[in-house]
Motif scaffolding. Structure first.
Motif, mmCIF file in Angstrom:
data_model
loop_
_atom_site.group_PDB
_atom_site.id
_atom_site.type_symbol
_atom_site.label_atom_id
_atom_site.label_comp_id
_atom_site.label_asym_id
_atom_site.label_seq_id
_atom_site.Cartn_x
_atom_site.Cartn_y
_atom_site.Cartn_z
ATOM 1 N N ALA A 1 0.905 -1.042 0.037
ATOM 2 C CA ALA A 1 0.036 -0.014 -0.059
ATOM 3 C C ALA A 1 0.936 1.447 0.172
ATOM 4 O O ALA A 1 0.555 2.430 -0.574
ATOM 5 C CB ALA A 1 -0.983 -0.051 1.313
ATOM 6 N N ASP A 2 1.989 1.204 0.645
ATOM 7 C CA ASP A 2 2.642 2.373 0.899
ATOM 8 C C ASP A 2 3.595 2.655 -0.283
ATOM 9 O O ASP A 2 3.753 3.664 -0.864
ATOM 10 C CB ASP A 2 3.879 2.313 2.022
ATOM 11 C CG ASP A 2 3.462 2.489 3.366
ATOM 12 O OD1 ASP A 2 2.175 3.172 3.296
ATOM 13 O OD2 ASP A 2 3.908 2.066 4.264
ATOM 14 N N ARG B 1 2.591 1.806 -3.467
ATOM 15 C CA ARG B 1 1.462 2.014 -4.388
ATOM 16 C C ARG B 1 1.182 3.586 -4.369
ATOM 17 O O ARG B 1 1.151 3.983 -5.226
ATOM 18 C CB ARG B 1 0.306 0.987 -4.197
ATOM 19 C CG ARG B 1 -0.994 1.169 -4.946
ATOM 20 C CD ARG B 1 -1.641 0.028 -4.881
ATOM 21 N NE ARG B 1 -2.439 0.075 -3.568
ATOM 22 C CZ ARG B 1 -2.864 -1.143 -2.876
ATOM 23 N NH1 ARG B 1 -2.235 -2.342 -3.195
ATOM 24 N NH2 ARG B 1 -3.169 -0.897 -1.664
ATOM 25 N N LYS B 2 0.846 4.071 -2.987
ATOM 26 C CA LYS B 2 0.137 5.177 -2.951
ATOM 27 C C LYS B 2 1.329 6.349 -3.464
ATOM 28 O O LYS B 2 0.820 7.499 -3.786
ATOM 29 C CB LYS B 2 -0.349 5.591 -1.719
ATOM 30 C CG LYS B 2 0.709 5.565 -0.520
ATOM 31 C CD LYS B 2 -0.142 5.895 0.661
ATOM 32 C CE LYS B 2 0.611 5.866 1.955
ATOM 33 N NZ LYS B 2 -0.100 5.784 3.246
ATOM 34 N N LEU C 1 -18.426 11.547 -2.784
ATOM 35 C CA LEU C 1 -17.525 12.626 -2.676
ATOM 36 C C LEU C 1 -17.530 13.541 -3.943
ATOM 37 O O LEU C 1 -17.921 12.927 -4.810
ATOM 38 C CB LEU C 1 -16.034 12.053 -2.627
ATOM 39 C CG LEU C 1 -15.631 11.343 -1.208
ATOM 40 C CD1 LEU C 1 -13.967 10.893 -1.177
ATOM 41 C CD2 LEU C 1 -15.790 12.338 0.097
ATOM 42 N N GLU D 1 -12.939 16.537 -4.059
ATOM 43 C CA GLU D 1 -12.682 15.642 -2.805
ATOM 44 C C GLU D 1 -12.278 14.343 -3.359
ATOM 45 O O GLU D 1 -11.160 13.610 -2.741
ATOM 46 C CB GLU D 1 -13.956 15.299 -2.039
ATOM 47 C CG GLU D 1 -14.329 16.456 -1.164
ATOM 48 C CD GLU D 1 -15.682 16.380 -0.829
ATOM 49 O OE1 GLU D 1 -16.081 17.436 0.102
ATOM 50 O OE2 GLU D 1 -16.728 15.754 -1.087
ATOM 51 N N GLU E 1 -8.669 14.575 -4.341
ATOM 52 C CA GLU E 1 -7.730 15.145 -3.267
ATOM 53 C C GLU E 1 -7.356 13.945 -2.422
ATOM 54 O O GLU E 1 -6.414 13.747 -1.829
ATOM 55 C CB GLU E 1 -8.531 16.100 -2.300
ATOM 56 C CG GLU E 1 -7.798 16.598 -1.153
ATOM 57 C CD GLU E 1 -8.955 17.291 -0.237
ATOM 58 O OE1 GLU E 1 -10.199 17.027 -0.282
ATOM 59 O OE2 GLU E 1 -8.407 18.185 0.437
ATOM 60 N N LEU E 2 -8.219 12.721 -2.616
ATOM 61 C CA LEU E 2 -7.995 11.495 -1.822
ATOM 62 C C LEU E 2 -6.844 10.976 -1.717
ATOM 63 O O LEU E 2 -6.144 10.757 -0.518
ATOM 64 C CB LEU E 2 -9.178 10.617 -2.179
ATOM 65 C CG LEU E 2 -9.768 9.549 -1.218
ATOM 66 C CD1 LEU E 2 -10.100 10.274 0.169
ATOM 67 C CD2 LEU E 2 -10.617 8.778 -1.424
ATOM 68 N N PRO E 3 -5.951 10.749 -2.883
ATOM 69 C CA PRO E 3 -4.633 10.299 -2.637
ATOM 70 C C PRO E 3 -3.761 11.070 -1.967
ATOM 71 O O PRO E 3 -2.760 10.693 -1.299
ATOM 72 C CB PRO E 3 -4.316 10.206 -4.196
ATOM 73 C CG PRO E 3 -5.742 10.072 -4.936
ATOM 74 C CD PRO E 3 -6.533 10.886 -4.066
ATOM 75 N N ILE F 1 -4.491 12.913 0.520
ATOM 76 C CA ILE F 1 -4.652 12.776 1.954
ATOM 77 C C ILE F 1 -4.057 11.615 2.396
ATOM 78 O O ILE F 1 -3.450 11.353 3.659
ATOM 79 C CB ILE F 1 -6.273 12.699 2.098
ATOM 80 C CG1 ILE F 1 -6.820 14.074 1.790
ATOM 81 C CG2 ILE F 1 -6.481 12.360 3.641
ATOM 82 C CD1 ILE F 1 -8.398 14.092 1.810
ATOM 83 N N TYR F 2 -4.016 10.510 1.599
ATOM 84 C CA TYR F 2 -3.347 9.187 2.341
ATOM 85 C C TYR F 2 -1.983 9.460 2.266
ATOM 86 O O TYR F 2 -1.361 8.824 3.057
ATOM 87 C CB TYR F 2 -3.976 7.886 1.342
ATOM 88 C CG TYR F 2 -5.334 7.723 1.840
ATOM 89 C CD1 TYR F 2 -5.792 7.174 3.201
ATOM 90 C CD2 TYR F 2 -6.497 7.685 0.620
ATOM 91 C CE1 TYR F 2 -6.993 6.847 3.214
ATOM 92 C CE2 TYR F 2 -7.712 7.279 1.033
ATOM 93 C CZ TYR F 2 -8.007 6.763 2.532
ATOM 94 O OH TYR F 2 -9.174 6.334 2.696
ATOM 95 N N ARG G 1 -7.389 12.284 -10.725
ATOM 96 C CA ARG G 1 -7.231 11.535 -9.453
ATOM 97 C C ARG G 1 -5.561 10.672 -9.567
ATOM 98 O O ARG G 1 -5.068 10.596 -8.774
ATOM 99 C CB ARG G 1 -8.239 10.733 -9.013
ATOM 100 C CG ARG G 1 -8.191 10.046 -7.720
ATOM 101 C CD ARG G 1 -9.374 9.221 -7.241
ATOM 102 N NE ARG G 1 -9.351 8.182 -8.165
ATOM 103 C CZ ARG G 1 -10.397 7.488 -7.878
ATOM 104 N NH1 ARG G 1 -11.480 7.824 -7.242
ATOM 105 N NH2 ARG G 1 -10.490 6.286 -8.783
#
Lengths: 811, 225
Positions: B78-79, B81-82, B98, B102, B105-107, B109-110, B154
């Motif tokens: 996951a780390d 990947r993001k 959303l 929003e 924006e999500l990626p 935020i993570y 996104r």
């Protein structure tokens, strides 16, 4: 990040309104019940804590043992000589104060003549021990002199209106004058006793009232509430260990059936703050609470909250497939599992928070209801302290986590690829888990139904049980020595009214307690030997037995035709058995000695329930005391009426009373009112049980409603295909309901033994109790099934009625 | 940038065993634009999922940016990947609750970007895909083409080194489809590596190289000129 979660949470809640409503509503009702019960519990736990020295104040109790060593009587009161000797023998006693309830007392000021119940003689230092504010008068000296009286604010107002009560004179029982020397604030509602009128203890020293001699020597009059204050952190065991020696030292010559004092009686120290919930003596100043009730209600509150949490778990996991895509996207974008868990937990905590806030609002609406039902005076203020409020406002974190953790763990572990490909289907272990939850809810509901029915049955049983005497159409009034001389004439006047059937006197009346007992001797081989059983005593005249319609098993009642009946006795069958005699026949005619008086047994009554059905029928002796001028052993007049022409009967009663006792207030009670009060606690319990059972079942049904709506929506296509193939509506409803009904079946099997065990234990508190019937269980199971069926079929019928063309198009 | 060697993935149910990838070896260099083609069930989506660190292989090696990642656990994947990979899907996969802003924006935020920076970067990419005027709309209020532009925005907002696109034009008409392909080409020209699964020969022509797969193996590679 949190803002984002919050946004998603709010939008999700709004988007799935039905489910959100069910969850919010369930949690709100759950929390409301919890707050309600918490208010009740905190109030119960707060009893007597208003006292500054609450932790160091103890009440002395006394227990009596019969010849076999069984405890037969435990009193919260002791006799006056203890108070006389205790402070000198136990120097660690810092303060001691005594209260004596003198029973119904008439008080007159000018034309105001009223009967008062909560009249106590109290030591002058009472306000040093109990933290009660004295509003008028000097608290240290107001109760110093004999014939002084202090009143509560309310009582003072009742007699004197706005006049200054100080130095006014009240006439008590038309016998003595009492000078008002002070006014105190009412004892708070969470006190274990509520004196309205305090007469100076020194009044008792007057020989016309009780006499100093009696205060020092009357070991038998166990009527004095005696409280002591001990040093902080004092170990009471230390003092209790010295009690037996203390008893034997001072009570020498007070042998009971040949045993020294420490063998037949025992003193104990009871913490002031334990009185309300833990004291179950045979005589209490006022009816107490019960710690068991606190436990039962706590359990009910937690159970209801649990059911609401289960709803949340069920509905969240059921509709998790709707959110699978969102979860998948978040994971693809880079959300870790932990972050998703936090997100879902956040949602449940948020919802729970909303629920508890609404519950606070609802509490204002429902608290008055609980007050009416329980006769309590609960206030929401008890919750509005930071020690209570802070944990309450933080509790949604725990409750929300409890409800949300499983759904969160479950959903956060979704495989992103599957969810995004639409291959995702909720199934397998998660469906079985939901079934377990539904079974749990229904098992709880069924237990509550059974409990309610059995409590109701026991209550009805007690109210309708054959008592062995006739409680109907009996009026009781207080008896005073002032009527001694005029009594026969008073009685005859009453009997001239054809609707007045019988008039009799006694020291105690049925529906009350039997707490008096003296030592008894029965004939042995060559002398009178002590009876080991404890036989309770009632002073009764010729007419007591006829008034109550008590049946004789053998022999006769006291009779005006025999001159010697004042030295004769009547026993009940329980007493015959306790003494060890075989039959009533052999009993009648035997010599007997009771309270140092010799006589004959002239009759045996059939057993009857003098006391409530909580108590076993005690061995009982009736004795008709010889009259003593200006004194009386009788406390009550009982009048049997026909029940016809009640108004004219009562008017005869009033006129006669006023003619013979103009200086005492005319006041009467119907015996069946007393009777109803015997089971008031069970009545309250029944109402509360029934209410909470309904609430629990209702919340469970809400959950089932939501769950079945969802389950059925998942099967729309199947229903369509079945209909195309020729299934009819009832077939489909049956198909859809079958699964849920099976869960109810399993729930029943789990619930039955638990309910049986719980109720079997509850019934043990009653000396006379119902047998648990098997059909109660059957009915509870059927009721639950029916409720489940109605809930599910509402959805099922809707689904089954849909045109199959429409449902197949949802593909 | 990507080097997979002898990669295997087998799907098992109680009765059937399906070999999705059969000792597959592929290499994609930084800055390449590769299209993967093949019939349904040939394993191309499985390949994309493994490349996207959404799934792990049963055997073989997968080196991403010089690191062996085949055995990474979910958290590490996951780390990785993001920070490095952006996704574009056929069905857009925007979160319905959303707004456009929003969603994009999500990626950020993570990955823990600060709020002010997020706003700046989201506005930049929304501008780039020309959807800025719809920033406060919800996905359902947009056309398919607009939704896919949001999805592309996104995917790139984190400036990933690699974009994985799974039939990005599958749900679009041809003019919207061409627009999206042009956006991917522009991104590639700015240096982003792109691997795209597609059924469309037309779309495949935007790439530098086409890998054709059958039964979990590569059968042919066309270099586009």
């Amino acid at each position: 990040m949190i803002k984002n979660y919050f946004k998603i949470a709010i939008r999700n809640l709004l988007r799935h309104r039905l489910i959100s409503f069910i969850n919010l509503f369930g949690l709100t009702v759950g929390f409301t019940c919890c707050l309600l019960i918490l208010t009740y519990i905190l109030n119960e736990l707060s009893y007597d804590r208003y006292n500054k020295n609450a932790d160091n104040i103890y009440r002395i109790t006394r227990t009596f043992y019969n010849g076999n060593g069984d405890a037969t009587l435990k009193l919260s009161t002791i006799s006056p000589p203890f108070g006389y000797y205790l402070p000198t023998d136990f120097p660690e006693i810092q303060k001691m104060t005594r209260l004596l309830n003198i029973g119904t007392t008439s008080l007159r000021y000018k034309d105001k003549l009223l009967n008062e119940q909560d009249v106590y003689c109290a030591d002058e230092n009472i306000f040093d021990v109990f933290t009660i504010k004295v509003l008028k008068g000097n608290p240290a000296t107001a109760l110093k002199d004999p014939f002084c009286v202090m009143l509560t604010e309310e009582t003072a107002k009742k007699y004197f209106g706005d006049e200054d009560p100080i130095n006014k004179v009240l006439r008590g029982n038309n016998q003595f004058d009492l000078k008002v020397t002070g006014v105190f604030k009412n004892f708070p509602s969470n006190a274990h006793l509520h004196p309205d009128i305090l007469i100076s203890f020194n009044t008792l020293k007057d020989s016309a009232v009780y006499g100093e001699e009696n205060l020092r020597k009357n070991w038998g009059n166990n009527s004095f509430l005696t409280y002591i204050m001990l040093p902080e952190n004092y170990n009471v065991k230390n003092m209790e260990a010295r009690f037996p020696a203390f008893l034997d030292k001072h009570m020498a010559g007070q042998e009971y059936i040949g045993q020294q004092a420490s063998k037949f009686t025992k003193l104990d120290l009871q913490k002031l703050t334990d009185i309300h919930l833990h004291s179950h003596t045979d005589y209490e100043a006022e009816p107490n609470g019960d710690i068991k009730r606190v436990y039962i209600f706590s359990a009910i509150a937690l159970i209801i909250l649990l059911i609401a949490c289960i709803n949340y778990m069920n509905l969240s996991t059921a509709r998790s497939s709707l959110r699978a895509r969102e979860i998948g996207i978040r994971k693809v974008i880079g959300a870790r599992k932990k972050e998703l868990i936090l997100q879902f937990l956040g949602e449940s905590v948020l919802l729970t928070w909303a629920a508890i806030l609404i519950a606070f609002g609802l509490l204002y609406v429902v608290l008055p209801w609980l007050n009416t039902v329980s006769g309590q005076n609960l206030s929401i203020d008890i919750l509005l302290k930071w020690q209570v409020l802070l944990p309450l406002l933080l509790s949604p974190i725990i409750v929300g986590a409890l409800a949300g953790l499983y759904p969160a763990l479950f959903m956060s572990s979704f495989q992103p690829i599957k969810t995004l490909k639409g291959l995702f289907k909720v199934g397998g272990s998660n469906i079985s888990f939901r079934k377990v939850l539904v079974v749990t809810q229904f098992a709880i509901s069924i237990i509550l139904i059974i409990t309610t029915v059995i409590v109701f049955q026991q209550l009805k049983f007690m109210q309708n049980a054959s008592l062995g005497y006739n409680k109907d159409h009996i009026i009781t009034m207080a008896y005073s020595a002032q009527l001694n001389n005029g009594y026969e004439s008073f009685r005859n006047t009453l009997l001239q009214n054809p609707d007045i059937k019988e008039v009799g006197r006694s020291s105690r009346i049925p529906t009350g307690r039997l707490l008096d007992g003296m030592d008894a001797y029965a004939p042995g081989n060559d002398s009178m030997i002590p009876v080991k059983a404890d036989i309770r005593y009632v002073a009764a005249d010729y007419d007591f037995i006829p008034v109550y319609g008590i049946q004789m098993a053998e022999g006769r009642n006291f009779s005006r035709e025999y001159g010697t009946d004042t030295s004769n006795f009547i026993l009940n069958e329980a007493a015959v058995k306790a003494i060890g005699w075989k039959t009533s026949q052999e009993t009648v005619g035997k010599n007997f000695r009771y309270d140092n008086m010799d006589g004959h047994i002239i009759g045996v009554m059939k057993d009857f329930h003098f006391e409530s059905l909580h108590q076993t029928i005690a061995p009982l002796i009736l004795k008709m005391p010889a009259p003593v001028p200006n004194q009386t052993y009788y406390n009550a007049i009982s009048i049997k009426i026909s029940g016809q022409h009640l108004a004219s009967t009562l008017s005869t009663l009033k006129q006669t009373w006023e003619k013979y006792q103009p200086d005492l207030p005319y006041q009467y009670t119907f015996l069946d009112e007393n009777f109803d009060k015997l089971y008031a606690a069970e009545q309250t319990q029944e109402t509360i049980f029934a209410t909470f059972a309904c609430i629990a079942i209702f919340i469970a049904c809400l959950g089932l409603f939501g769950l079945s709506a969802f389950a059925i929506s998942q099967r729309i296509k199947e229903i369509g295909i079945r209909k195309v193939l020729g299934a009819n509506v009832s077939g489909i409803v049956g198909l859809l309901s079958k699964d849920f009904l099976m869960l109810v079946g399993i729930a029943s099997v789990l619930a039955f033994p638990i309910a049986w065990y719980a109720m079997n234990n509850w019934l043990k508190d009653f000396a006379y109790r119902i047998d648990i019937q098997w059909w109660v269980f059957l009915i509870a199971g059927i009721a639950a099934a029916l409720i489940a069926f109605v809930t599910v079929s509402f959805q099922a019928i809707k689904a089954a009625m849909v045109n199959p063309v429409k449902s197949l198009r949802t593909e | 940038m990507i080097k997979i060697t002898n990669l295997e993935k087998i799907y098992r149910t109680e009765e059937v065993e399906t070999v999705a990838l059969n000792k597959l070896s592929i290499e994609v260099k930084g800055g390449e634009f590769v299209a993967v083609m093949g019939p349904s069930g040939c394993g191309k989506s499985t390949l994309l999922n493994i490349l996207g660190l959404l799934d792990d292989p049963d055997a073989g090696s997968f080196v991403f940016n010089g690191i062996e990642v085949a055995k990474f656990n979910e958290r590490k994947r996951a780390d990785l990947r993001k920070h490095n990979i952006g996704f574009v899907f056929q069905s857009f996969n925007l979160i319905d609750e959303l707004t456009v802003f929003e969603n994009v924006e999500l990626p950020l935020i993570y990955t823990g970007v600060k709020s002010a920076d997020r706003k700046k970067r989201v506005e930049e990419v929304l501008d780039k895909v020309q959807i800025m005027h719809r920033r406060n709309h919800y996905p359902q209020q947009l056309s398919g083409g607009q939704q896919q532009r949001v999805a592309v925005a996104r995917a790139v907002v984190n400036s990933p080194k690699l974009i994985l696109a799974d039939e990005p034009t599958g749900n679009l008409d041809s003019s919207n489809g061409n627009e999206v392909m042009q956006m991917l080409t522009d991104l590639n020209e700015q240096g982003t590596t792109i691997v795209m699964v597609t059924h469309s020969e037309h779309d495949a022509r935007y790439s530098h190289r086409i890998i054709r797969m059958l039964d979990g193996q590569t059968v042919l590679e066309n270099i586009m000129v």
